[in-house]
Design a protein around this motif. Sequence first.
Motif, PDB file in Angstrom:
ATOM      1  N   LYS A 163      61.949 -13.563 -45.741  1.00 50.44           N
ATOM      2  CA  LYS A 163      60.835 -14.403 -46.205  1.00 50.44           C
ATOM      3  C   LYS A 163      59.728 -13.583 -46.852  1.00 50.44           C
ATOM      4  O   LYS A 163      59.138 -14.003 -47.856  1.00 50.44           O
ATOM      5  N   ASP A 164      59.442 -12.416 -46.281  1.00 47.95           N
ATOM      6  CA  ASP A 164      58.358 -11.603 -46.835  1.00 47.95           C
ATOM      7  C   ASP A 164      58.700 -11.063 -48.213  1.00 47.95           C
ATOM      8  O   ASP A 164      57.845 -11.002 -49.110  1.00 47.95           O
ATOM      9  N   VAL A 165      59.945 -10.691 -48.421  1.00 51.47           N
ATOM     10  CA  VAL A 165      60.381 -10.204 -49.736  1.00 51.47           C
ATOM     11  C   VAL A 165      60.323 -11.335 -50.761  1.00 51.47           C
ATOM     12  O   VAL A 165      59.879 -11.132 -51.902  1.00 51.47           O
ATOM     13  N   PHE A 166      60.768 -12.512 -50.359  1.00 50.73           N
ATOM     14  CA  PHE A 166      60.716 -13.660 -51.267  1.00 50.73           C
ATOM     15  C   PHE A 166      59.271 -13.978 -51.641  1.00 50.73           C
ATOM     16  O   PHE A 166      58.963 -14.265 -52.802  1.00 50.73           O
ATOM     17  N   ALA A 167      58.371 -13.922 -50.660  1.00 53.68           N
ATOM     18  CA  ALA A 167      56.959 -14.216 -50.933  1.00 53.68           C
ATOM     19  C   ALA A 167      56.374 -13.190 -51.896  1.00 53.68           C
ATOM     20  O   ALA A 167      55.635 -13.545 -52.841  1.00 53.68           O
ATOM     21  N   LYS A 168      56.708 -11.946 -51.689  1.00 58.85           N
ATOM     22  CA  LYS A 168      56.186 -10.888 -52.557  1.00 58.85           C
ATOM     23  C   LYS A 168      56.678 -11.036 -53.988  1.00 58.85           C
ATOM     24  O   LYS A 168      55.945 -10.754 -54.934  1.00 58.85           O
ATOM     25  N   LYS A 169      57.910 -11.513 -54.132  1.00 57.00           N
ATOM     26  CA  LYS A 169      58.495 -11.686 -55.469  1.00 57.00           C
ATOM     27  C   LYS A 169      58.235 -13.069 -56.056  1.00 57.00           C
ATOM     28  O   LYS A 169      58.638 -13.350 -57.190  1.00 57.00           O
ATOM     29  N   GLY A 170      57.580 -13.936 -55.278  1.00 57.18           N
ATOM     30  CA  GLY A 170      57.322 -15.286 -55.761  1.00 57.18           C
ATOM     31  C   GLY A 170      58.570 -16.144 -55.829  1.00 57.18           C
ATOM     32  O   GLY A 170      58.666 -17.051 -56.667  1.00 57.18           O
ATOM     33  N   LEU A 171      59.529 -15.889 -54.931  1.00 56.08           N
ATOM     34  CA  LEU A 171      60.785 -16.629 -54.917  1.00 56.08           C
ATOM     35  C   LEU A 171      60.746 -17.713 -53.849  1.00 56.08           C
ATOM     36  O   LEU A 171      60.120 -17.538 -52.801  1.00 56.08           O
ATOM     37  N   THR A 172      61.439 -18.815 -54.106  1.00 53.90           N
ATOM     38  CA  THR A 172      61.506 -19.929 -53.155  1.00 53.90           C
ATOM     39  C   THR A 172      62.954 -20.240 -52.835  1.00 53.90           C
ATOM     40  O   THR A 172      63.764 -20.452 -53.748  1.00 53.90           O
ATOM     41  N   MET A 173      63.270 -20.271 -51.558  1.00 56.19           N
ATOM     42  CA  MET A 173      64.618 -20.649 -51.143  1.00 56.19           C
ATOM     43  C   MET A 173      64.711 -22.169 -51.079  1.00 56.19           C
ATOM     44  O   MET A 173      63.948 -22.813 -50.357  1.00 56.19           O
ATOM     45  N   PRO A 174      65.621 -22.783 -51.843  1.00 55.81           N
ATOM     46  CA  PRO A 174      65.792 -24.240 -51.775  1.00 55.81           C
ATOM     47  C   PRO A 174      66.191 -24.683 -50.368  1.00 55.81           C
ATOM     48  O   PRO A 174      66.806 -23.924 -49.616  1.00 55.81           O
ATOM     49  N   ALA A 175      65.842 -25.915 -50.010  1.00 56.58           N
ATOM     50  CA  ALA A 175      66.201 -26.438 -48.695  1.00 56.58           C
ATOM     51  C   ALA A 175      67.711 -26.515 -48.520  1.00 56.58           C
ATOM     52  O   ALA A 175      68.235 -26.316 -47.416  1.00 56.58           O
ATOM     53  N   HIS A 176      68.423 -26.790 -49.601  1.00 55.01           N
ATOM     54  CA  HIS A 176      69.887 -26.852 -49.585  1.00 55.01           C
ATOM     55  C   HIS A 176      70.407 -26.107 -50.811  1.00 55.01           C
ATOM     56  O   HIS A 176      70.738 -26.717 -51.829  1.00 55.01           O
ATOM     57  N   PRO A 177      70.496 -24.775 -50.717  1.00 54.35           N
ATOM     58  CA  PRO A 177      70.827 -23.975 -51.897  1.00 54.35           C
ATOM     59  C   PRO A 177      72.257 -24.158 -52.383  1.00 54.35           C
ATOM     60  O   PRO A 177      73.175 -24.410 -51.592  1.00 54.35           O
ATOM     61  N   THR A 178      72.425 -24.040 -53.689  1.00 52.34           N
ATOM     62  CA  THR A 178      73.753 -23.973 -54.282  1.00 52.34           C
ATOM     63  C   THR A 178      74.091 -22.497 -54.491  1.00 52.34           C
ATOM     64  O   THR A 178      73.211 -21.628 -54.488  1.00 52.34           O
ATOM     65  N   TRP A 179      75.356 -22.214 -54.709  1.00 57.16           N
ATOM     66  CA  TRP A 179      75.751 -20.830 -54.929  1.00 57.16           C
ATOM     67  C   TRP A 179      75.158 -20.294 -56.235  1.00 57.16           C
ATOM     68  O   TRP A 179      74.826 -19.106 -56.326  1.00 57.16           O
ATOM     69  N   GLN A 180      75.000 -21.150 -57.218  1.00 56.34           N
ATOM     70  CA  GLN A 180      74.402 -20.704 -58.468  1.00 56.34           C
ATOM     71  C   GLN A 180      72.943 -20.296 -58.241  1.00 56.34           C
ATOM     72  O   GLN A 180      72.466 -19.291 -58.792  1.00 56.34           O
ATOM     73  N   GLN A 181      72.232 -21.054 -57.425  1.00 56.16           N
ATOM     74  CA  GLN A 181      70.853 -20.698 -57.097  1.00 56.16           C
ATOM     75  C   GLN A 181      70.793 -19.387 -56.313  1.00 56.16           C
ATOM     76  O   GLN A 181      69.906 -18.559 -56.537  1.00 56.16           O
ATOM     77  N   VAL A 182      71.734 -19.206 -55.405  1.00 59.41           N
ATOM     78  CA  VAL A 182      71.766 -17.979 -54.618  1.00 59.41           C
ATOM     79  C   VAL A 182      72.017 -16.766 -55.521  1.00 59.41           C
ATOM     80  O   VAL A 182      71.389 -15.710 -55.361  1.00 59.41           O
ATOM     81  N   ALA A 183      72.928 -16.910 -56.486  1.00 56.30           N
ATOM     82  CA  ALA A 183      73.196 -15.805 -57.404  1.00 56.30           C
ATOM     83  C   ALA A 183      71.947 -15.447 -58.206  1.00 56.30           C
ATOM     84  O   ALA A 183      71.642 -14.264 -58.415  1.00 56.30           O
ATOM     85  N   ALA A 184      71.205 -16.459 -58.643  1.00 55.54           N
ATOM     86  CA  ALA A 184      69.975 -16.210 -59.402  1.00 55.54           C
ATOM     87  C   ALA A 184      68.926 -15.530 -58.521  1.00 55.54           C
ATOM     88  O   ALA A 184      68.225 -14.605 -58.968  1.00 55.54           O
ATOM     89  N   LEU A 185      68.831 -15.958 -57.256  1.00 56.41           N
ATOM     90  CA  LEU A 185      67.879 -15.338 -56.331  1.00 56.41           C
ATOM     91  C   LEU A 185      68.273 -13.897 -56.017  1.00 56.41           C
ATOM     92  O   LEU A 185      67.407 -13.013 -55.889  1.00 56.41           O
ATOM     93  N   ALA A 186      69.567 -13.636 -55.907  1.00 53.04           N
ATOM     94  CA  ALA A 186      70.026 -12.275 -55.641  1.00 53.04           C
ATOM     95  C   ALA A 186      69.639 -11.347 -56.780  1.00 53.04           C
ATOM     96  O   ALA A 186      69.239 -10.193 -56.551  1.00 53.04           O
ATOM     97  N   ALA A 187      69.749 -11.836 -58.004  1.00 46.65           N
ATOM     98  CA  ALA A 187      69.361 -11.030 -59.168  1.00 46.65           C
ATOM     99  C   ALA A 187      67.871 -10.736 -59.150  1.00 46.65           C
ATOM    100  O   ALA A 187      67.431  -9.620 -59.462  1.00 46.65           O
ATOM    101  N   GLU A 188      67.073 -11.726 -58.760  1.00 43.56           N
ATOM    102  CA  GLU A 188      65.615 -11.552 -58.719  1.00 43.56           C
ATOM    103  C   GLU A 188      65.192 -10.615 -57.582  1.00 43.56           C
ATOM    104  O   GLU A 188      64.240  -9.835 -57.725  1.00 43.56           O
TER     105      GLU A 188
END
Length: 454
Positions: A163-188
């Motif tokens: 959570k802290d890394v996501f907050a620092k990068k301005g990333l938001t985890m969807p409540a029900h993520p798709t694999w495509q969203q996860v891949a995009a978050l991994a890149a970020e």
Amino acid sequence: MTSRPTGPRTAVPLCALAMCGALLTACAGAGGAQGGSGAHSLNVLMVNNPQMADLQKLTAAHFTKETGIKVNFTVLPENDVRDKISQDFSSQAGQYDVATISNYETPIYAQNGWLAPLSGYARKDTAFQQNDILPALRESLTVSGKVYAEPFYGESSFLMYRKDVFAKKGLTMPAHPTWQQVAALAAEADGAEPGMKGICLRGLPGWGEVMAPLTTVVNTMGGTWFDKDWKAQVDSPAFTRATEFYVDLVRAHGEKGAPQSGFAECLNDVEQGKVAMWYDATSAAGSLEAGGSPVAGKMGYAPAPVDRTKSSGWLYTWAWGLQKASKNQDDAWKFISWASSKKYEELVGKQLGWSRVPAGKRASTYANPRYVAAASAFAGATADALKSADPGDPGVQPRPAPGIQFVGIPEFTDLGTQVSQQISAAIAGRTSVEQALRTSQALAEKVAARHADK
């Protein structure tokens, strides 16, 4: 599946990790080389997961002190322990009285006559409260109306993230993520901190290692190992798409040394701040949130990522099976019923911390205010994942055998392991996904032919 599902998990290792607190030789414990050496001695063979390391620490001072029954533990990594259990139980050598088996092995071992049924013991031992075991797990360990194993802990799978890394990068985890969203978050998230990679995904060979998470990706992306008529589908477009997605993601944004990374290695990477996300067994959360964990309080938990299905988490349990050839069955039940009891959960909570309770098996655990408070970060997410797991219908088409992260047939041990070696080689860059699945399809077709003939 820790190994698990587990996961399943799953399942899966730990000795070299902080939770074990010792080297492998210390984890391996005493003896186990011969069958129970006396009327009050048991040999227990188990996987080296964190929950089992805790059990080993507590047994002598509590179970043995209360019952006089000495327990000799042999503790091995998941792939090794599966092989040793299969050898001992199939030959009915009786070298080990009790072993950790899963909801994959239990029906197969029971049908082969390798397990002693536990229904009679559970019925007489009213303090054990068999009906408190979660229905999905209870059913998965029951064959022809008889219980053949009791769960030590249960798990599904979910997505863990910093959570802290996501907050620092301005990333938001969807409540029900798709694999495509996860891949995009991994890149970020890749490189968010020095040396940090975006995600950890198992790449270690083994049907209970890399094939566990990958098969859930295959399911949700529309694939299956076999269709309802036992036609192999391993090189189908859907299976290929899912495998290419998985391999590409772990190669682009996954952990270092991915082809040698299983549950234990990913757990270590998360604790050491080397990855921002991890998709794996829900049972891992207890270690991540335990006192002394470097990431305790920093983790967030989201449902298993999906594509075409509403859910995709696996269902897995490490459970206690009693070898039919054991000459110490009454004492073995005393150990099994203690290790799987509410009493043992209370002991872990008081001695080691409530977040380390081997949960996911009893309804009462999720009504225990002390556990729920300590495990508030992940208890609800774990319970939801277990409830949504459906071994009978995990994908978009009918299946010829039950199972989410495995196919519930005896041949899957060998098939899944051989295919996993191909997938791991693709992750390592030694072969292409296309070639890996072409080779794997030929293996699956041989299995399919035997079942189609039936």
